[in-house]
Structure formats: C-alpha cells, structure tokens
Design an enzyme around this catalytic site. Structure first.
Site, PDB file in Angstrom:
ATOM      1  N   GLU A 235      -4.764   3.611  -8.198  1.00 15.35           N
ATOM      2  CA  GLU A 235      -6.016   4.233  -7.737  1.00 15.35           C
ATOM      3  C   GLU A 235      -6.130   5.636  -8.318  1.00 15.35           C
ATOM      4  O   GLU A 235      -5.253   6.482  -8.113  1.00 15.35           O
ATOM      5  CB  GLU A 235      -6.072   4.296  -6.203  1.00 15.35           C
ATOM      6  CG  GLU A 235      -7.393   4.893  -5.725  1.00 15.35           C
ATOM      7  CD  GLU A 235      -7.520   5.034  -4.223  1.00 15.35           C
ATOM      8  OE1 GLU A 235      -8.357   5.849  -3.788  1.00 15.35           O
ATOM      9  OE2 GLU A 235      -6.788   4.360  -3.478  1.00 15.35           O
TER      10      GLU A 235
ATOM     11  N   GLU B  14       0.312  -0.863  -4.614  1.00 16.61           N
ATOM     12  CA  GLU B  14      -0.892  -0.033  -4.739  1.00 16.61           C
ATOM     13  C   GLU B  14      -0.388   1.396  -4.679  1.00 16.61           C
ATOM     14  O   GLU B  14       0.464   1.720  -3.853  1.00 16.61           O
ATOM     15  CB  GLU B  14      -1.845  -0.329  -3.576  1.00 16.61           C
ATOM     16  CG  GLU B  14      -3.179   0.405  -3.636  1.00 16.61           C
ATOM     17  CD  GLU B  14      -3.167   1.805  -3.017  1.00 16.61           C
ATOM     18  OE1 GLU B  14      -4.178   2.511  -3.170  1.00 16.61           O
ATOM     19  OE2 GLU B  14      -2.160   2.204  -2.393  1.00 16.61           O
TER      20      GLU B  14
ATOM     21  N   HIS C 109      -1.009  10.615  -2.725  1.00 17.69           N
ATOM     22  CA  HIS C 109      -2.339  10.226  -2.249  1.00 17.69           C
ATOM     23  C   HIS C 109      -3.287  11.421  -2.088  1.00 17.69           C
ATOM     24  O   HIS C 109      -4.423  11.383  -2.538  1.00 17.69           O
ATOM     25  CB  HIS C 109      -2.231   9.489  -0.909  1.00 17.69           C
ATOM     26  CG  HIS C 109      -3.566   9.116  -0.337  1.00 17.69           C
ATOM     27  ND1 HIS C 109      -4.293   9.958   0.484  1.00 17.69           N
ATOM     28  CD2 HIS C 109      -4.324   8.006  -0.504  1.00 17.69           C
ATOM     29  CE1 HIS C 109      -5.431   9.372   0.808  1.00 17.69           C
ATOM     30  NE2 HIS C 109      -5.481   8.187   0.220  1.00 17.69           N
TER      31      HIS C 109
ATOM     32  N   ASP D  87       0.415  -1.931   4.434  1.00 18.67           N
ATOM     33  CA  ASP D  87       1.541  -0.991   4.556  1.00 18.67           C
ATOM     34  C   ASP D  87       2.858  -1.715   4.821  1.00 18.67           C
ATOM     35  O   ASP D  87       3.923  -1.132   4.655  1.00 18.67           O
ATOM     36  CB  ASP D  87       1.299  -0.018   5.727  1.00 18.67           C
ATOM     37  CG  ASP D  87       0.205   0.997   5.430  1.00 18.67           C
ATOM     38  OD1 ASP D  87       0.032   1.362   4.259  1.00 18.67           O
ATOM     39  OD2 ASP D  87      -0.474   1.444   6.384  1.00 18.67           O
TER      40      ASP D  87
ATOM     41  N   ASP E  98      -1.363   5.848  -5.803  1.00 17.34           N
ATOM     42  CA  ASP E  98      -2.420   6.832  -6.062  1.00 17.34           C
ATOM     43  C   ASP E  98      -1.969   7.854  -7.089  1.00 17.34           C
ATOM     44  O   ASP E  98      -0.813   8.283  -7.065  1.00 17.34           O
ATOM     45  CB  ASP E  98      -2.755   7.580  -4.766  1.00 17.34           C
ATOM     46  CG  ASP E  98      -3.060   6.621  -3.628  1.00 17.34           C
ATOM     47  OD1 ASP E  98      -4.188   6.128  -3.574  1.00 17.34           O
ATOM     48  OD2 ASP E  98      -2.152   6.352  -2.807  1.00 17.34           O
TER      49      ASP E  98
ATOM     50  N   HIS F  90       0.827  -1.207   0.000  1.00 17.10           N
ATOM     51  CA  HIS F  90       0.000   0.000   0.000  1.00 17.10           C
ATOM     52  C   HIS F  90       0.862   1.258   0.000  1.00 17.10           C
ATOM     53  O   HIS F  90       1.577   1.530   0.957  1.00 17.10           O
ATOM     54  CB  HIS F  90      -0.881  -0.040   1.255  1.00 17.10           C
ATOM     55  CG  HIS F  90      -1.841   1.080   1.371  1.00 17.10           C
ATOM     56  ND1 HIS F  90      -1.783   2.006   2.394  1.00 17.10           N
ATOM     57  CD2 HIS F  90      -2.910   1.420   0.612  1.00 17.10           C
ATOM     58  CE1 HIS F  90      -2.779   2.861   2.270  1.00 17.10           C
ATOM     59  NE2 HIS F  90      -3.475   2.541   1.194  1.00 17.10           N
ATOM     60  N   ARG F  91       0.826   1.980  -1.120  1.00 19.01           N
ATOM     61  CA  ARG F  91       1.689   3.156  -1.319  1.00 19.01           C
ATOM     62  C   ARG F  91       3.160   2.757  -1.174  1.00 19.01           C
ATOM     63  O   ARG F  91       3.997   3.541  -0.743  1.00 19.01           O
ATOM     64  CB  ARG F  91       1.338   4.287  -0.343  1.00 19.01           C
ATOM     65  CG  ARG F  91      -0.146   4.658  -0.351  1.00 19.01           C
ATOM     66  CD  ARG F  91      -0.495   5.745   0.643  1.00 19.01           C
ATOM     67  NE  ARG F  91      -1.927   5.753   0.935  1.00 19.01           N
ATOM     68  CZ  ARG F  91      -2.523   6.453   1.877  1.00 19.01           C
ATOM     69  NH1 ARG F  91      -1.802   7.249   2.644  1.00 19.01           N
ATOM     70  NH2 ARG F  91      -3.823   6.397   2.067  1.00 19.01           N
TER      71      ARG F  91
ATOM     72  N   LYS G 196      -7.389   9.135  -8.145  1.00 21.24           N
ATOM     73  CA  LYS G 196      -7.879   9.998  -7.065  1.00 21.24           C
ATOM     74  C   LYS G 196      -8.706  11.136  -7.666  1.00 21.24           C
ATOM     75  O   LYS G 196      -8.283  12.287  -7.683  1.00 21.24           O
ATOM     76  CB  LYS G 196      -6.697  10.549  -6.263  1.00 21.24           C
ATOM     77  CG  LYS G 196      -5.822   9.499  -5.629  1.00 21.24           C
ATOM     78  CD  LYS G 196      -6.525   8.632  -4.612  1.00 21.24           C
ATOM     79  CE  LYS G 196      -6.861   9.395  -3.363  1.00 21.24           C
ATOM     80  NZ  LYS G 196      -7.402   8.480  -2.320  1.00 21.24           N
TER      81      LYS G 196
END
Length: 245
Positions: free
Chosen positions: A109, A34, A49, A229, A36, A7-8, A111
C-alpha cells in the site's frame, strides 16, 4: 480459493509492519502479506503505516523528516514487552529480498494520500522488478491517481484501489482504471457486491477482516482474499468451512 493476506503481518500478536510480524505470518500459514510504504528524508522506502513514528515506535515526528540511519534507531517493537530484540522499521528492500525466497504474494500500500511522496511509484516499481516479483505484487492506495500512474509505468504489476466507503458497481470502476481487483472495507463488501464483482472477473480483497462471523461469510462466498490481522485464526476458520462444504 480465498487467500489469507496478513495485514501488516501477524499484527494481532506481533509488532505491525516488522520483519518479525511478516515472518510469523508466514509461519502461521498466510498466503501473503499486506504492508505500508512511506519515504524518508533521503528518499528511502520504509515499511510503516503512519506518516509519524509516534504510535508504533519509541520515536516522535514525521517519517519524511528523518534520514534512514536515524529512523532505523527507533524500536518498532517497543510496545511488545515480550520481545527482547529491537525491531527496526524495515526497509521495503529488506522485505522484498526475504519475500522473494518465500513464494508469498504481497499487497504494497502506497501511503501517499496525505504526504505526496515524489517519485514513490517509480522507486517501488523499480525495486519490485529488481527482485523479479512483478507477478507476486499488488500495488494499492487510497490515492487512486497514484495507482493509475503505477499501472502506466508498469502494466505488468497489478493495481487495486482501496475503498473505505461503498461504491456503486465497484467492479466497473476497477475495470475503468485497469485494475484486476479492488480492496474495500469489509463493511463495503456485502455478499451481493462480492458475487457480482467475481462474476465480472474482478477480484475482491476486503480489509481488515478480524471478526469470526465476517471471515466465515467471506470464505463462504469464495471472496478472492481476506486481509486480516490474525492469519492463524483465519486459517482455522477457512479449514473448518472447507470441511463443512
């Protein structure tokens, strides 16, 4: 086999959504990332993000109000005192170029729920195709109109709606918009929902799974992927469970 999506990047230990974080996630054994995407004033796709740069960099203001060259002056690693090198906000292009050499999958993702970035879907899809990554990318968003539009532009690229709340029979909803999976908050992914979705041929990739007990539960139920994370911790737990069963 449950995939581990960072995640990120490896956000538990490194500055989120930076090349450093993505590279460390790969080293830690993540199966994918993952990240953003937002858009600059001059229409460039950048990986960050928040709509504003304030939380993650030493700058202030909205991403959409900066040209790329000015945005790149900010340090996205400024809160990590151990890093000696400045970590600029990455370009999506830069991440995809690196990704294309790795074999990792990537959840992009969009945004665009708060700021409706015009042309974002076309630009992301064009870039994914340029790097021949259509098979390795999942496009997700809380803006479900945007991912349906993405599917219409590029049916070969997988889409997945993000769900912050529980949805009745989410696999039916996913099928109705031509998504092969959905990404619920982990609280909205109890075992029975995961099992029913998988039985219907729909993938479930909950976010952001950081608790040991939740990671264990989702590995045991053979969830499609976990978005976490801490890919290193997830890998340890996954290995332990594999050995136990």
């Amino acid at each position: 086999m449950t995939l581990i999506l960072a995640h990120r990047g490896f956000a538990a230990a490194y500055p989120e959504n930076t090349m450093k974080s993505f590279m460390e996630a790969a080293k830690a054994g993540a199966d994918g990332l993952e990240l953003d995407v937002q858009m600059t004033k001059d229409g460039e796709l950048v990986v960050i993000h928040d709509e504003k740069v304030d939380r993650t960099t030493n700058g202030t203001g909205f991403v959409k109000d900066y040209n790329l060259k000015d945005l790149r002056k900010f340090d996205a690693g400024c809160h990590h005192k151990t890093l000696v090198k400045i970590e600029p906000i990455p370009l999506l292009e830069e991440v995809l170029a690196w990704l294309s050499e790795t074999g990792l999958v990537c959840n992009i993702e969009l945004k665009n729920s708060i700021i409706p970035y015009e042309g974002m879907e076309e630009k992301v899809i064009s870039m994914v195709r340029d790097f021949n990554l259509s098979e390795k990318i999942i496009i997700s968003s809380f803006n479900h109109y945007s991912i349906v539009y993405s599917y219409r532009l590029a049916p070969e690229i997988e889409i997945a709606p993000l769900l912050s709340e529980g949805l009745y029979m989410p696999w039916i909803y996913a099928q109705s918009i031509r998504a092969k999976g959905f990404h619920p908050h982990w609280r909205a992914a109890p075992d029975e929902i995961v099992k029913a979705a998988l039985e219907s041929g729909i993938e479930v990739r909950p976010y952001t799974v950081n608790k040991d007990s939740e990671l264990e539960r989702l590995f045991k139920v053979n969830c499609s992927a976990v978005i976490t994370d801490d890919p290193a911790k997830a890998k340890k737990i996954k290995t332990k469970i594999k050995q136990a069963y």
